[in-house]
Scaffold this active site. Structure first.
Site, PDB file in Angstrom:
ATOM      1  N   ILE A 111       0.842  -1.202   0.000  1.00  0.00           N
ATOM      2  CA  ILE A 111       0.000   0.000   0.000  1.00  0.00           C
ATOM      3  C   ILE A 111       0.876   1.251   0.000  1.00  0.00           C
ATOM      4  O   ILE A 111       1.957   1.256   0.600  1.00  0.00           O
ATOM      5  CB  ILE A 111      -0.937  -0.019   1.233  1.00  0.00           C
ATOM      6  CG1 ILE A 111      -1.958   1.114   1.195  1.00  0.00           C
ATOM      7  CG2 ILE A 111      -0.166   0.010   2.546  1.00  0.00           C
ATOM      8  CD1 ILE A 111      -3.117   0.911   2.182  1.00  0.00           C
ATOM      9  N   ILE A 112       0.429   2.273  -0.713  1.00  0.00           N
ATOM     10  CA  ILE A 112       1.109   3.569  -0.669  1.00  0.00           C
ATOM     11  C   ILE A 112       0.243   4.503   0.171  1.00  0.00           C
ATOM     12  O   ILE A 112      -0.919   4.758  -0.162  1.00  0.00           O
ATOM     13  CB  ILE A 112       1.284   4.190  -2.077  1.00  0.00           C
ATOM     14  CG1 ILE A 112       1.837   3.189  -3.093  1.00  0.00           C
ATOM     15  CG2 ILE A 112       2.155   5.452  -1.976  1.00  0.00           C
ATOM     16  CD1 ILE A 112       3.275   2.823  -2.944  1.00  0.00           C
ATOM     17  N   ASP A 113       0.824   4.975   1.263  1.00  0.00           N
ATOM     18  CA  ASP A 113       0.091   5.869   2.170  1.00  0.00           C
ATOM     19  C   ASP A 113       0.719   7.265   2.096  1.00  0.00           C
ATOM     20  O   ASP A 113       0.346   8.074   1.249  1.00  0.00           O
ATOM     21  CB  ASP A 113       0.134   5.268   3.578  1.00  0.00           C
ATOM     22  CG  ASP A 113      -0.669   6.065   4.585  1.00  0.00           C
ATOM     23  OD1 ASP A 113      -1.454   6.931   4.166  1.00  0.00           O
ATOM     24  OD2 ASP A 113      -0.518   5.820   5.798  1.00  0.00           O
ATOM     25  N   THR A 143       7.806   5.465   2.474  1.00  0.00           N
ATOM     26  CA  THR A 143       8.413   4.163   2.186  1.00  0.00           C
ATOM     27  C   THR A 143       8.809   4.084   0.714  1.00  0.00           C
ATOM     28  O   THR A 143       9.898   3.632   0.378  1.00  0.00           O
ATOM     29  CB  THR A 143       7.424   3.026   2.511  1.00  0.00           C
ATOM     30  OG1 THR A 143       6.957   3.205   3.844  1.00  0.00           O
ATOM     31  CG2 THR A 143       8.056   1.667   2.378  1.00  0.00           C
ATOM     32  N   PHE A 166      -7.689   3.021   7.491  1.00  0.00           N
ATOM     33  CA  PHE A 166      -6.704   2.000   7.826  1.00  0.00           C
ATOM     34  C   PHE A 166      -7.288   0.634   7.478  1.00  0.00           C
ATOM     35  O   PHE A 166      -8.350   0.259   7.974  1.00  0.00           O
ATOM     36  CB  PHE A 166      -6.320   2.062   9.307  1.00  0.00           C
ATOM     37  CG  PHE A 166      -5.096   1.247   9.591  1.00  0.00           C
ATOM     38  CD1 PHE A 166      -3.830   1.792   9.390  1.00  0.00           C
ATOM     39  CD2 PHE A 166      -5.197  -0.062  10.018  1.00  0.00           C
ATOM     40  CE1 PHE A 166      -2.680   1.025   9.620  1.00  0.00           C
ATOM     41  CE2 PHE A 166      -4.052  -0.835  10.245  1.00  0.00           C
ATOM     42  CZ  PHE A 166      -2.804  -0.282  10.050  1.00  0.00           C
ATOM     43  N   ASP A 177      -1.444  -5.513   7.966  1.00  0.00           N
ATOM     44  CA  ASP A 177      -1.638  -5.886   9.364  1.00  0.00           C
ATOM     45  C   ASP A 177      -2.061  -4.727  10.247  1.00  0.00           C
ATOM     46  O   ASP A 177      -1.906  -3.559   9.897  1.00  0.00           O
ATOM     47  CB  ASP A 177      -0.322  -6.410   9.932  1.00  0.00           C
ATOM     48  CG  ASP A 177       0.714  -5.302  10.112  1.00  0.00           C
ATOM     49  OD1 ASP A 177       0.956  -4.571   9.121  1.00  0.00           O
ATOM     50  OD2 ASP A 177       1.243  -5.143  11.223  1.00  0.00           O
ATOM     51  N   ARG A 190      -2.981 -10.299   8.817  1.00  0.00           N
ATOM     52  CA  ARG A 190      -2.366 -10.373   7.491  1.00  0.00           C
ATOM     53  C   ARG A 190      -2.977 -11.488   6.649  1.00  0.00           C
ATOM     54  O   ARG A 190      -3.061 -11.395   5.434  1.00  0.00           O
ATOM     55  CB  ARG A 190      -0.860 -10.634   7.614  1.00  0.00           C
ATOM     56  CG  ARG A 190      -0.061  -9.478   8.181  1.00  0.00           C
ATOM     57  CD  ARG A 190       1.424  -9.721   7.953  1.00  0.00           C
ATOM     58  NE  ARG A 190       2.272  -8.892   8.786  1.00  0.00           N
ATOM     59  CZ  ARG A 190       2.656  -7.656   8.501  1.00  0.00           C
ATOM     60  NH1 ARG A 190       2.224  -7.084   7.399  1.00  0.00           N
ATOM     61  NH2 ARG A 190       3.433  -6.979   9.306  1.00  0.00           N
TER      62      ARG A 190
HETATM   63  P1  IMP Z   1       3.911   5.036   3.727  1.00  0.00           P
HETATM   64  O1  IMP Z   1       5.392   5.042   3.899  1.00  0.00           O
HETATM   65  O2  IMP Z   1       3.236   6.002   4.649  1.00  0.00           O
HETATM   66  O3  IMP Z   1       3.459   5.211   2.297  1.00  0.00           O
HETATM   67  O4  IMP Z   1       3.387   3.666   4.263  1.00  0.00           O
HETATM   68  C1  IMP Z   1       3.588   2.505   3.612  1.00  0.00           C
HETATM   69  C2  IMP Z   1       3.547   1.348   4.574  1.00  0.00           C
HETATM   70  O5  IMP Z   1       2.756   1.624   5.730  1.00  0.00           O
HETATM   71  C3  IMP Z   1       2.900   0.170   3.919  1.00  0.00           C
HETATM   72  O6  IMP Z   1       3.860  -0.621   3.260  1.00  0.00           O
HETATM   73  C4  IMP Z   1       2.222  -0.543   5.082  1.00  0.00           C
HETATM   74  O7  IMP Z   1       3.121  -1.449   5.668  1.00  0.00           O
HETATM   75  C5  IMP Z   1       1.909   0.553   6.054  1.00  0.00           C
HETATM   76  N1  IMP Z   1       0.500   1.008   5.927  1.00  0.00           N
HETATM   77  C6  IMP Z   1       0.060   2.170   5.418  1.00  0.00           C
HETATM   78  N2  IMP Z   1      -1.277   2.254   5.437  1.00  0.00           N
HETATM   79  C7  IMP Z   1      -1.708   1.100   5.977  1.00  0.00           C
HETATM   80  C8  IMP Z   1      -3.022   0.560   6.244  1.00  0.00           C
HETATM   81  O8  IMP Z   1      -4.083   1.164   5.987  1.00  0.00           O
HETATM   82  N3  IMP Z   1      -3.062  -0.679   6.807  1.00  0.00           N
HETATM   83  C9  IMP Z   1      -1.927  -1.388   7.101  1.00  0.00           C
HETATM   84  N4  IMP Z   1      -0.686  -0.937   6.845  1.00  0.00           N
HETATM   85  C10 IMP Z   1      -0.581   0.296   6.298  1.00  0.00           C
END
Ligand code: IMP
Ligand code: MG
Length: 166
Positions: free
Chosen positions: A94-96, A100, A142, A149, A155
Site C-alpha cells: 500500500i502507498i500511504d 516508504t 486503515f 496488518d 495479514r
Molecule cells: P507510507 O510510507 O506512509 O506510504 O506507508 C507505507 C507502509 O505503511 C505500507 O507498506 C504498510 O506497511 C503501512 N501502511 C500504510 N497504510 C496502511 C493501512 O491502511 N493498513 C496497514 N498498513 C498500512
C-alpha cells in the site's frame, strides 16, 4: 467491514499479471517483495508471470507501529540479487504517505537495475506520484488483510477490510 472481496482481488491480480507480462515480454524481471505486507500479493502476482524470465527477491523494512507511521524507515534485510541488466519491479502492499516509496526508489536505484517500476496493491492516493501498476485505489482508511496488518495480526485475512478499533 469488507472493502475488497477475495474474488475481486483474484480478478485484479490476474489483470495486473497480464499487463505486466505484456509490458516485459522476453525481458528479465525481478519482483522485489517488500516484507511483510506484500508477501501474499507478490506470490499471487508472480504466478501470473512468465516462469522463464521472472525471479523473486525479498527485502524487509519497517516504519509502522499500530495505525501510525513512525516516519522513519529501517532496512531490516536487503535483497540478495544482482540487479544489473535486470528489470526491477518493487511490489508494495500500500502507498500511504509515500515515505516508504521514496526510500525504496532510492535504495533500489542505487543497485543500478536496467529499469525500475513500482507495483502497489493498494494506493490511498495521498501523494502526487504516478505508480506504474496499482491494484486498487482506496479511501483514506486503515485497512487490514491480504498481507496488511494491525500490530502484526490480520495479514492472513483473504479480503481487504477497514479496521475499526474496538
Ligand atoms: P507510507 O510510507 O506512509 O506510504 O506507508 C507505507 C507502509 O505503511 C505500507 O507498506 C504498510 O506497511 C503501512 N501502511 C500504510 N497504510 C496502511 C493501512 O491502511 N493498513 C496497514 N498498513 C498500512
Ligand atoms: Mg509494508
Amino acid at each position: 467491514m469488507i472493502l475488497i472481496t477475495e474474488d475481486k482481488i483474484k480478478n485484479r491480480v490476474k489483470e495486473l499479471g497480464r499487463e505486466i507480462r505484456n509490458d516485459y515480454k522476453g525481458k528479465q524481471v525481478v519482483l522485489i517483495c517488500v516484507l511483510k505486507g506484500s508477501v501474499f500479493f507478490m506470490t499471487d502476482l508472480a504466478r501470473e508471470l512468465d516462469e522463464t524470465t521472472t525471479e523473486i527477491d525479498f527485502m524487509q523494512i519497517s516504519s509502522y507501529k499500530g495505525t501510525e507511521s513512525t516516519g522513519k524507515i529501517n532496512l531490516i534485510n536487503d535483497i540478495t540479487s544482482d540487479l544489473k541488466g535486470k528489470n526491477a519491479i518493487v511490489v508494495e502492499d500500500i502507498i500511504d504517505t509515500g515515505l516508504t516509496l521514496d526510500f525504496l526508489i532510492n535504495h533500489i536505484n542505487s543497485k543500478k537495475p536496467e529499469s525500475l517500476k513500482i507495483c502497489s496493491f493498494l494506493n490511498k492516493n495521498k501523494i502526487n506520484y504516478k505508480i506504474d501498476y496499482t491494484g486498487f485505489e482506496i479511501p483514506n482508511e486503515f485497512v487490514i488483510g491480504y498481507g496488511l496488518d494491525f500490530d502484526g495480526k490480520y495479514r492472513n485475512l483473504p479480503n481487504i477490510s477497514i479496521f475499526k478499533q474496538k
